[in-house]
Design a protein around this motif. Structure first.
Motif, PDB file in Angstrom:
ATOM      1  N   MET A  57      50.870  64.281  69.114  1.00  0.00           N
ATOM      2  CA  MET A  57      52.401  63.575  68.708  1.00  0.00           C
ATOM      3  C   MET A  57      53.216  65.028  68.882  1.00  0.00           C
ATOM      4  O   MET A  57      52.903  66.182  68.319  1.00  0.00           O
ATOM      5  CB  MET A  57      52.191  63.267  67.264  1.00  0.00           C
ATOM      6  N   LEU A  58      54.064  64.840  69.456  1.00  0.00           N
ATOM      7  CA  LEU A  58      55.132  65.737  69.778  1.00  0.00           C
ATOM      8  C   LEU A  58      56.740  65.086  69.123  1.00  0.00           C
ATOM      9  O   LEU A  58      56.952  64.122  69.403  1.00  0.00           O
ATOM     10  CB  LEU A  58      55.360  66.086  71.262  1.00  0.00           C
ATOM     11  N   GLY A 101      59.022  56.854  69.793  1.00  0.00           N
ATOM     12  CA  GLY A 101      60.014  56.543  68.607  1.00  0.00           C
ATOM     13  C   GLY A 101      61.321  57.050  69.373  1.00  0.00           C
ATOM     14  O   GLY A 101      61.590  58.193  69.791  1.00  0.00           O
ATOM     15  N   LEU A 102      62.247  56.125  69.451  1.00  0.00           N
ATOM     16  CA  LEU A 102      63.598  56.389  70.268  1.00  0.00           C
ATOM     17  C   LEU A 102      64.942  56.052  69.355  1.00  0.00           C
ATOM     18  O   LEU A 102      64.849  55.006  68.703  1.00  0.00           O
ATOM     19  CB  LEU A 102      63.625  55.446  71.424  1.00  0.00           C
ATOM     20  N   SER A 136      62.083  52.023  67.262  1.00  0.00           N
ATOM     21  CA  SER A 136      63.192  52.757  66.868  1.00  0.00           C
ATOM     22  C   SER A 136      62.836  54.071  65.972  1.00  0.00           C
ATOM     23  O   SER A 136      61.922  54.174  65.107  1.00  0.00           O
ATOM     24  CB  SER A 136      64.117  51.809  66.176  1.00  0.00           C
ATOM     25  N   SER A 137      63.382  55.032  66.379  1.00  0.00           N
ATOM     26  CA  SER A 137      63.305  56.255  65.423  1.00  0.00           C
ATOM     27  C   SER A 137      64.776  56.523  64.893  1.00  0.00           C
ATOM     28  O   SER A 137      65.684  56.967  65.595  1.00  0.00           O
ATOM     29  CB  SER A 137      62.946  57.580  66.135  1.00  0.00           C
ATOM     30  N   PRO A 138      64.859  56.970  63.588  1.00  0.00           N
ATOM     31  CA  PRO A 138      66.092  57.220  62.816  1.00  0.00           C
ATOM     32  C   PRO A 138      66.618  58.693  63.269  1.00  0.00           C
ATOM     33  O   PRO A 138      67.939  58.805  63.081  1.00  0.00           O
ATOM     34  CB  PRO A 138      65.822  57.244  61.518  1.00  0.00           C
ATOM     35  N   SER A 139      65.614  59.413  63.753  1.00  0.00           N
ATOM     36  CA  SER A 139      66.305  60.809  64.112  1.00  0.00           C
ATOM     37  C   SER A 139      65.462  61.537  65.258  1.00  0.00           C
ATOM     38  O   SER A 139      64.290  62.062  65.002  1.00  0.00           O
ATOM     39  CB  SER A 139      66.212  61.726  62.692  1.00  0.00           C
ATOM     40  N   GLY A 140      66.121  61.402  66.440  1.00  0.00           N
ATOM     41  CA  GLY A 140      65.378  62.311  67.591  1.00  0.00           C
ATOM     42  C   GLY A 140      64.124  61.283  68.220  1.00  0.00           C
ATOM     43  O   GLY A 140      63.880  60.106  67.915  1.00  0.00           O
ATOM     44  N   LEU A 141      63.516  62.166  69.108  1.00  0.00           N
ATOM     45  CA  LEU A 141      62.538  61.542  69.905  1.00  0.00           C
ATOM     46  C   LEU A 141      61.179  61.908  69.523  1.00  0.00           C
ATOM     47  O   LEU A 141      60.823  62.997  68.925  1.00  0.00           O
ATOM     48  CB  LEU A 141      62.674  62.128  71.224  1.00  0.00           C
TER      49      LEU A 141
END
Length: 344
Positions: A57-58, A101-102, A136-141
């Motif tokens: 994971m990155l 996650g976007l 969806s991601s609340p903060s960043g990629l």
């Protein structure tokens, strides 16, 4: 008053302490699970052809900075670092899944650019993209890649089978990715101070590429296969050479002796380390993210690789009681310290 439950910070035990603690609570229940937690990839199967699986994971802000990491390079790197784990088992990658996650700051065009890099990597390493997930991601990629590979039962290589007097080998050169990161961080700081300044990256092209677009050493895996050489142990260099040597020593219950003057360092890496007032050897030992292969071979296999232009022999496997040490250029013996990338 009731006693407060004990709270242990993850940083106190580190990533590998956490892995040990978690894995100690689990036992494999299926005979087809040949290797679970604790190597570069899990191994499972029951026939002559075994399956391999690994996941990485990155996270934006932890593993990459989009102010200097092009999305296309990021897509390529996300695949390459996973393929490298399959290479470390002496296997061939076959399929990948990609989960993202976007946050809403990413456009369709941006994600297409990311997948261009993933596509280039799939072509380079002959793997198929077969699925994944997007949320969806609340903060960043966030990028999570899983890779599935395969290896013949008689050719799978673990971290655990290095034997006393084996020769220690490493591919490519070391420390470049870490120095590339230092250059990128410096240029980012300069740009923040003065947005009119253009980044000065041309003369650092090799080491910057080592950081932004590393490759997995599948070429070496194919060459070892052609030579009929199966290493006794192997690991990829993601957290730094010293850290990976400790993994092999721990898993194989052996000691390690390496020689400072045998460590492969490119001229650009060496010169850039000096420019940054860093010790080039420290960068080579502890830098990380080179994604080269560290492996051991029996002495009878030395003739097969002794003239290989991209494989350096850096030491030998020692008695466990002798620990892990390095013989310096001045012929002094010092204990090795694993000071590579810390995840917590």
């Amino acid at each position: 008053m009731s006693e407060q439950p004990k709270r242990t910070e993850i940083g106190e035990i580190g990533e590998f302490g956490l892995i040990d603690q978690i894995s100690s609570k689990f036992t494999n229940k299926n005979s087809s699970t040949l290797k679970g937690i604790g190597d570069d990839a899990a191994v499972f199967g029951s026939g002559d052809l075994l399956q391999l699986i690994s996941t990485d994971m990155l996270l934006e802000g932890v593993h990459f900075d989009l102010s200097y990491m092009p999305l296309q390079h990021l897509g390529y790197k996300a695949v390459a670092v996973n393929v490298s784990d399959i290479a470390a088992m002496n296997g061939l990658p076959k399929q990948i899944t990609v989960s993202l996650g976007l946050s809403n700051r990413f456009s369709v065009e941006a994600i297409e650019e990311l997948y261009k890099g993933i596509q280039f990597a799939c072509e380079d390493f002959s793997v198929d993209l077969v699925g994944g997930d997007t949320t969806s991601s609340p903060s960043g990629l966030v990028i999570s890649v899983s890779v599935i590979g395969e290896v013949s039962k008689d050719k799978v290589v673990y971290r655990k089978n290095a034997e006393e007097n084996d020769i220690i080998c490493v591919t490519g050169d070391l420390g470049g990715a870490y120095l590339g990161l230092q250059v990128l961080e410096r240029e980012k700081a300069v740009f923040k101070e003065n947005p009119e300044m253009q980044p000065d990256l041309e003369k650092y092209d090799y080491i910057v590429k080592r950081q932004l677009k590393p490759s997995a050493r599948m070429d070496v895996i194919h060459e070892l296969g052609d030579l009929g050489l199966v290493p006794t142990s192997m690991i990829d260099i993601s957290d730094g050479l010293a850290s990976e040597l400790f993994h092999i020593a721990k898993n194989s219950q052996v000691g390690i002796t390496i020689y400072e003057d045998k460590l492969p360092i490119s001229k650009m890496t060496y010169d850039t380390a000096v420019e940054f007032n860093m010790d080039p050897m420290t960068c080579a030992l502890n830098g990380g993210e080179d994604y080269e292969l560290l492996f051991t071979i029996g002495q009878t296999d030395f003739e097969k690789i002794k003239n290989h232009p991209d494989i350096a022999t850096i030491g030998y496997v020692d008695k466990k009681a002798n620990g892990l040490k390095m013989v310096t250029k001045n012929n002094n013996t010092v204990s090795l310290q694993a000071q590579g990338w810390k995840h917590f």
